[in-house]
Design a protein around this motif. Sequence first.
Motif, PDB file in Angstrom:
ATOM      1  N   GLY A  19      -5.779  13.694  -9.299  1.00  0.00           N
ATOM      2  CA  GLY A  19      -4.717  13.990  -8.273  1.00  0.00           C
ATOM      3  C   GLY A  19      -3.597  12.712  -8.170  1.00  0.00           C
ATOM      4  N   ASP A  20      -3.555  12.334  -7.329  1.00  0.00           N
ATOM      5  CA  ASP A  20      -2.292  11.280  -7.230  1.00  0.00           C
ATOM      6  C   ASP A  20      -2.863   9.963  -7.527  1.00  0.00           C
ATOM      7  N   GLY A  21      -3.154   9.721  -9.053  1.00  0.00           N
ATOM      8  CA  GLY A  21      -3.842   8.549  -9.539  1.00  0.00           C
ATOM      9  C   GLY A  21      -2.895   7.398  -9.364  1.00  0.00           C
ATOM     10  N   PRO A  22      -1.444   7.478  -9.482  1.00  0.00           N
ATOM     11  CA  PRO A  22      -0.851   6.163  -9.261  1.00  0.00           C
ATOM     12  C   PRO A  22      -0.938   5.899  -7.841  1.00  0.00           C
ATOM     13  N   SER A  23      -0.917   6.500  -6.852  1.00  0.00           N
ATOM     14  CA  SER A  23      -1.190   5.680  -5.491  1.00  0.00           C
ATOM     15  C   SER A  23      -2.404   5.123  -5.539  1.00  0.00           C
ATOM     16  N   LEU A  24      -3.519   5.531  -6.065  1.00  0.00           N
ATOM     17  CA  LEU A  24      -4.761   5.087  -5.893  1.00  0.00           C
ATOM     18  C   LEU A  24      -4.754   3.865  -6.715  1.00  0.00           C
ATOM     19  N   LEU A  25      -4.070   3.675  -7.868  1.00  0.00           N
ATOM     20  CA  LEU A  25      -3.857   2.261  -8.637  1.00  0.00           C
ATOM     21  C   LEU A  25      -2.841   1.421  -8.073  1.00  0.00           C
ATOM     22  N   GLN A  26      -2.079   2.014  -7.307  1.00  0.00           N
ATOM     23  CA  GLN A  26      -1.146   1.065  -6.473  1.00  0.00           C
ATOM     24  C   GLN A  26      -2.016   0.274  -5.327  1.00  0.00           C
ATOM     25  N   LEU A  27      -2.903   1.015  -4.714  1.00  0.00           N
ATOM     26  CA  LEU A  27      -3.793   0.647  -3.780  1.00  0.00           C
ATOM     27  C   LEU A  27      -4.753  -0.446  -4.396  1.00  0.00           C
ATOM     28  N   VAL A  46      -6.191  11.147   1.590  1.00  0.00           N
ATOM     29  CA  VAL A  46      -6.427   9.842   1.870  1.00  0.00           C
ATOM     30  C   VAL A  46      -5.571   9.146   2.760  1.00  0.00           C
ATOM     31  N   HIS A  47      -5.829   8.916   4.134  1.00  0.00           N
ATOM     32  CA  HIS A  47      -5.133   8.443   5.136  1.00  0.00           C
ATOM     33  C   HIS A  47      -5.575   6.984   5.531  1.00  0.00           C
ATOM     34  N   HIS A  48      -6.647   6.499   5.168  1.00  0.00           N
ATOM     35  CA  HIS A  48      -7.057   5.266   5.096  1.00  0.00           C
ATOM     36  C   HIS A  48      -8.055   4.645   4.049  1.00  0.00           C
ATOM     37  N   ALA A  69       0.852  -1.180  -0.124  1.00  0.00           N
ATOM     38  CA  ALA A  69       0.126   0.012  -0.076  1.00  0.00           C
ATOM     39  C   ALA A  69       0.917   1.266   0.167  1.00  0.00           C
ATOM     40  N   PRO A  70       0.345   2.255  -0.543  1.00  0.00           N
ATOM     41  CA  PRO A  70       1.283   3.735  -0.873  1.00  0.00           C
ATOM     42  C   PRO A  70       1.166   4.239   0.675  1.00  0.00           C
ATOM     43  N   PRO A  71       1.870   5.083   0.946  1.00  0.00           N
ATOM     44  CA  PRO A  71       1.808   6.196   1.911  1.00  0.00           C
ATOM     45  C   PRO A  71       0.527   7.073   1.702  1.00  0.00           C
ATOM     46  N   GLN A 110       0.678   3.829   9.294  1.00  0.00           N
ATOM     47  CA  GLN A 110       0.757   2.827  10.169  1.00  0.00           C
ATOM     48  C   GLN A 110       0.865   1.341   9.423  1.00  0.00           C
ATOM     49  N   ARG A 111       0.090   1.214   8.317  1.00  0.00           N
ATOM     50  CA  ARG A 111       0.114   0.055   7.709  1.00  0.00           C
ATOM     51  C   ARG A 111      -0.353  -1.310   8.373  1.00  0.00           C
ATOM     52  N   ARG A 112      -1.460  -0.778   8.841  1.00  0.00           N
ATOM     53  CA  ARG A 112      -2.050  -1.866   9.649  1.00  0.00           C
ATOM     54  C   ARG A 112      -3.451  -1.600   9.518  1.00  0.00           C
TER      55      ARG A 112
END
Length: 225
Positions: free
Chosen positions: A122-130, A181-183, A98-100, A208-210
Amino acid sequence: MQQATDAFTLACRHDDFSDWHQGRHRYAVWAIAADTPALTAAVDGLKAQLAPWLLPGYRRQPHITVALGGFPAPTRQRADDYSPACLAAQVAALERAAPPPFSLELGPCATFASAPYLAVGGDGPSLLQLRQALLDSHPERDDFPYTPHLTLGLYGDTYPLAPMQARLQGLAPGPGLVLPVHHLDLMTYAADTIGGPLHTVARFDLQQRRLEAEPQALAGLFTQL
């Protein structure tokens, strides 16, 4: 959702959708909650302007669907069942990949065949990574073309598409609609109700990646079917 490629919108209807859920009561999705005060106000304003063309009774909170889960079940017997093992595999994938925290931008208005929506940028790459982390760890892959969006409602009838697109282009959702987007939330909704409210069962914290969830809520997810 189906892209708007024909000359008319698709009419949605109130039904129990028994052919789809086959007696299973809830459906699970991974989504980003977008019910901040600014976004909620913007969405409510747009929905009010579109009300003459929308199916009444849409109560789903503003959200951005990231990936489908399935029908919660203690064990996976059908392709669209979602078992504790499926959840565990997806959580492990999120912990690894998951991205930060990131931010998304909302707008302008556009439409699918069945629903108007706010586009997501916006930050499309992070969304697609998720999304990719969830897809790669799920045995029932959701490989439909993905258009990030925030649904504004569902069409209640068939309407000529070109005038609807022009109407949506004339709607201004407001400047600077940004969603931090924090969670990522695991949500469920009643499978026999179109546009019913979402219920958050668990939340994955990107910093926190949990996974954060009450044990009783997770246990109930797979037993109260």
